[in-house]
Design a protein around this motif. Structure first.
Motif, short mmCIF file in Angstrom:
data_model
loop_
_atom_site.label_atom_id
_atom_site.label_comp_id
_atom_site.label_asym_id
_atom_site.label_seq_id
_atom_site.Cartn_x
_atom_site.Cartn_y
_atom_site.Cartn_z
N ILE A 82 46.03 44.24 44.39
CA ILE A 82 47.93 44.53 43.39
C ILE A 82 47.37 44.87 42.94
CG2 ILE A 82 49.79 43.95 42.92
CD1 ILE A 82 49.39 41.03 44.40
N ALA A 83 47.83 46.17 42.97
CA ALA A 83 47.20 48.06 41.98
C ALA A 83 49.22 48.50 41.15
CB ALA A 83 46.72 48.62 41.93
N CYS A 84 48.89 48.65 40.29
CA CYS A 84 50.14 49.28 39.81
C CYS A 84 50.50 50.85 39.97
CB CYS A 84 50.54 49.34 38.22
SG CYS A 84 49.22 50.64 37.27
N GLY A 85 49.23 51.17 39.91
CA GLY A 85 49.22 52.96 40.61
C GLY A 85 49.13 54.00 39.44
N THR A 86 49.26 53.50 38.13
CA THR A 86 49.55 54.31 37.39
C THR A 86 48.36 54.37 35.72
OG1 THR A 86 51.39 52.68 36.26
CG2 THR A 86 51.88 54.65 37.52
N CYS A 87 48.26 52.79 35.84
CA CYS A 87 47.25 52.06 34.67
C CYS A 87 45.97 53.21 34.53
CB CYS A 87 47.19 51.42 34.64
SG CYS A 87 46.12 50.48 36.12
N ARG A 88 45.38 53.29 33.21
CA ARG A 88 44.16 53.12 33.17
C ARG A 88 43.21 53.73 34.44
NH1 ARG A 88 40.45 53.91 27.98
NH2 ARG A 88 38.31 55.41 28.85
N ASN A 89 42.53 51.92 34.32
CA ASN A 89 41.87 51.88 36.07
C ASN A 89 42.38 52.54 37.36
OD1 ASN A 89 40.23 50.72 34.12
ND2 ASN A 89 39.77 49.13 34.48
N CYS A 90 43.99 51.83 37.94
CA CYS A 90 44.23 52.82 39.04
C CYS A 90 43.81 54.35 38.80
CB CYS A 90 45.99 51.94 38.77
SG CYS A 90 46.00 50.71 39.40
N ASN A 91 44.20 54.67 37.87
CA ASN A 91 44.12 56.70 37.88
C ASN A 91 42.56 56.84 38.25
OD1 ASN A 91 46.47 57.40 37.84
ND2 ASN A 91 46.28 56.86 35.89
N ARG B 213 48.05 46.45 34.73
CA ARG B 213 49.44 45.83 35.04
C ARG B 213 49.74 45.12 35.35
NH1 ARG B 213 53.01 50.47 35.81
NH2 ARG B 213 54.37 49.17 34.92
N THR B 214 49.19 44.47 36.36
CA THR B 214 49.77 43.34 37.89
C THR B 214 49.88 42.02 37.06
OG1 THR B 214 47.67 44.63 38.93
CG2 THR B 214 49.79 45.21 39.21
N ASN B 215 48.42 42.14 36.40
CA ASN B 215 48.44 40.22 36.30
C ASN B 215 48.45 39.34 34.93
OD1 ASN B 215 46.85 38.16 36.28
ND2 ASN B 215 44.69 38.56 37.48
N PRO B 216 49.82 38.71 35.25
CA PRO B 216 49.85 38.33 33.12
C PRO B 216 48.68 37.27 32.77
CG PRO B 216 50.94 37.47 35.25
CD PRO B 216 49.97 38.21 35.96
N ILE B 217 47.78 37.60 33.69
CA ILE B 217 47.10 35.96 32.82
C ILE B 217 45.86 37.27 31.81
CG2 ILE B 217 45.56 34.61 33.23
CD1 ILE B 217 46.01 34.26 35.91
N ASP B 218 46.07 36.38 30.57
CA ASP B 218 45.63 36.47 29.73
C ASP B 218 43.67 37.07 29.72
OD1 ASP B 218 47.37 37.01 28.25
OD2 ASP B 218 46.74 35.46 26.95
N ALA C 23 43.35 32.20 43.08
CA ALA C 23 43.23 31.90 41.83
C ALA C 23 43.03 32.82 40.80
CB ALA C 23 41.83 30.55 42.14
N ASN C 24 43.63 32.75 39.27
CA ASN C 24 43.27 33.54 38.50
C ASN C 24 43.58 35.10 38.35
OD1 ASN C 24 42.81 31.05 36.64
ND2 ASN C 24 40.66 32.39 37.64
N MET C 25 44.48 35.42 40.06
CA MET C 25 44.59 36.46 40.00
C MET C 25 46.17 36.69 40.09
SD MET C 25 42.14 38.09 40.33
CE MET C 25 42.29 39.79 41.52
N GLY C 26 46.91 35.97 39.77
CA GLY C 26 48.60 36.46 39.54
C GLY C 26 49.55 35.75 40.50
N PRO C 27 50.43 35.44 39.99
CA PRO C 27 51.52 34.38 40.33
C PRO C 27 52.23 35.61 41.62
CG PRO C 27 52.26 36.46 39.29
CD PRO C 27 51.68 36.60 38.86
N TYR C 28 51.06 35.74 42.89
CA TYR C 28 51.52 36.40 43.60
C TYR C 28 51.41 35.54 45.11
CZ TYR C 28 51.61 39.88 40.99
OH TYR C 28 51.97 40.92 39.64
N ASP C 29 52.25 35.15 45.77
CA ASP C 29 52.11 34.93 46.97
C ASP C 29 51.06 34.89 48.19
OD1 ASP C 29 53.85 32.30 46.06
OD2 ASP C 29 55.62 33.31 47.08
N GLY C 30 50.39 34.63 48.75
CA GLY C 30 49.45 34.74 49.57
C GLY C 30 49.44 35.34 50.78
#
Length: 380
Positions: free
Chosen positions: A87-96, A105-110, A120-127
């Motif tokens: 799940i990617a934002c498309g605009t951050c440094r790594n996505c670019n 930007r997509t994973n709020p876990i520190d 697990a650990n890959m964000g709050p997104y349903d499968g």
């Protein structure tokens, strides 16, 4: 809708849950036509991760777009699509930079870069082992497929394991004419071997001990190596007049084990260091984790895997690791499927309705003979 949820170690259940909804203007809702049970799902299924109970599982998904937010312009309702696991934002440094697997930007876990569906650990997104799936940043993430139902079992591999297998050969620096050693004949390892064959390998060795998996390796033209019958390094060296492989792919991960079933998380890495020639490359796409409370040693419980780094250094080898940035490869692999050059569906052993997901997990986890890749059909 119906969805597969995690209930605890070796327990999944198909239950009624709330339908997903458009939460942001860039979202889409996809009605799932095929969703797969992945080998990495088994880490959660076996209780070897911190996944929470009640999590909807499933990161290998494809289907038909049912709704879009007002900010979605490229993707249309009715489009047949593959959903990359990332799940990617498309605009951050790594996505670019093309590293959508490490979106900032997509994973709020520190401390965790990169997000995924139902993991697990890959964000709050349903499968997506469900009837419907919410896809953030739909215009960026979704891959359009030819309409209809043709190649369904091939295209469903585009969300993860076919790109991941290809990524393993890319990380290894594979070149046409190379001899390639792939350790692990699960779905990712077999598709790494398939990728290596497509890319012009002169020979591909596939190491495992399960007969049904090794038979599939033979089916695609690879050379099977049964580590239950002897040291796989010696078998490959004997087959190559002592030269070994030019590069290798690690498709096993942190639960690597010897023929008796005893875990040694460093085992495959050590074998690859031995069998790959000096200056050769190793691509690691088998999963490793920062913490593994169920590991065999105290160090491994903290994610510390003591492989033979001294020999690795002395041989001048290279190693690439990490989760696959699916979007880097999926368009090209889609076209290889469409034109008949790639047929990753050779893996598929079972196609089940969603209601039989628990049965599929159980057989796949036990490595029962013939259960090599399980597809779930929510519409069945």
């Amino acid at each position: 809708m119906k969805a597969v949820v995690y209930r605890g170690p070796r327990q999944v259940e198909v239950v009624d849950v709330r339908d997903p909804s458009i939460q942001a203007p860039t979202d889409a809702i996809v009605r799932i036509t095929t969703t797969n049970i992945c080998g990495s799902d088994l880490h959660m299924y076996e209780g070897r991760t911190s996944v929470e109970e009640g999590k909807i599982l499933g990161h290998e998904n494809m289907g038909i777009v049912e709704a879009t937010g007002p900010g979605v312009s490229r993707i249309k309702v009715g489009d047949r699509v593959s959903v990359p696991l990332n799940i990617a934002c498309g605009t951050c440094r790594n996505c670019n930079s093309g590293w959508t697997s490490f979106c900032l930007r997509t994973n709020p876990i520190d401390g965790m870069d990169g997000a995924a569906y139902g993991y697990a650990n890959m964000g709050p997104y349903d499968g997506g082992q469900a009837e419907l799936l919410r896809v953030p940043y739909a215009d960026f993430n979704l891959l359009e497929l030819p309409p209809g139902t043709q190649h369904e079992n091939d295209y469903t591999m585009l969300s993860d394991i076919f790109p991941t297998g290809w990524h393993g050969t890319e990380l290894a620096g594979m070149q046409p004419g190379d001899r390639v050693a792939v350790f692990g004949a699960g779905p990712v390892g077999l598709l790494a071997a398939h990728s290596a064959m497509i890319r012009g390998a002169s020979e591909v060795f596939v190491v495992d001990k399960e007969r049904d998996r090794l038979d599939l390796a033979v089916k695609i033209g690879a050379t099977p190596v049964d580590f239950g019958r002897g040291d796989p390094v010696e078998q490959i060296l004997d087959s190559t007049d002592g030269r070994g492989a030019d590069c290798g792919v690690e498709a096993v991960g942190y639960q690597a084990h010897d023929p008796s079933g005893e875990e040694h998380p460093e085992l495959v890495l050590d074998n690859l260091v031995k069998v790959v020639r000096s200056t050769g490359g190793i691509g690691v796409v088998g999963a490793y984790v920062p913490q593994d409370p169920g590991a065999a040693t105290d160090a491994a419980k903290q994610g510390r895997v003591a492989f033979d780094y001294g020999t690795f250094f002395a041989k001048g080898q290279r190693m690439g690791t990490g989760q696959c940035p699916v979007m880097r490869y999926n368009r090209h692999l889609r076209d290889l499927i469409t034109t008949g050059r790639a047929q990753p569906s050779f893996l598929v052993s079972h196609e089940l309705p969603l209601a039989r997901a628990a049965e599929g997990y159980d057989h796949f986890d036990r490595r029962d003979g013939g259960w090599t890749k399980v597809l779930l059909r929510p519409g069945s």
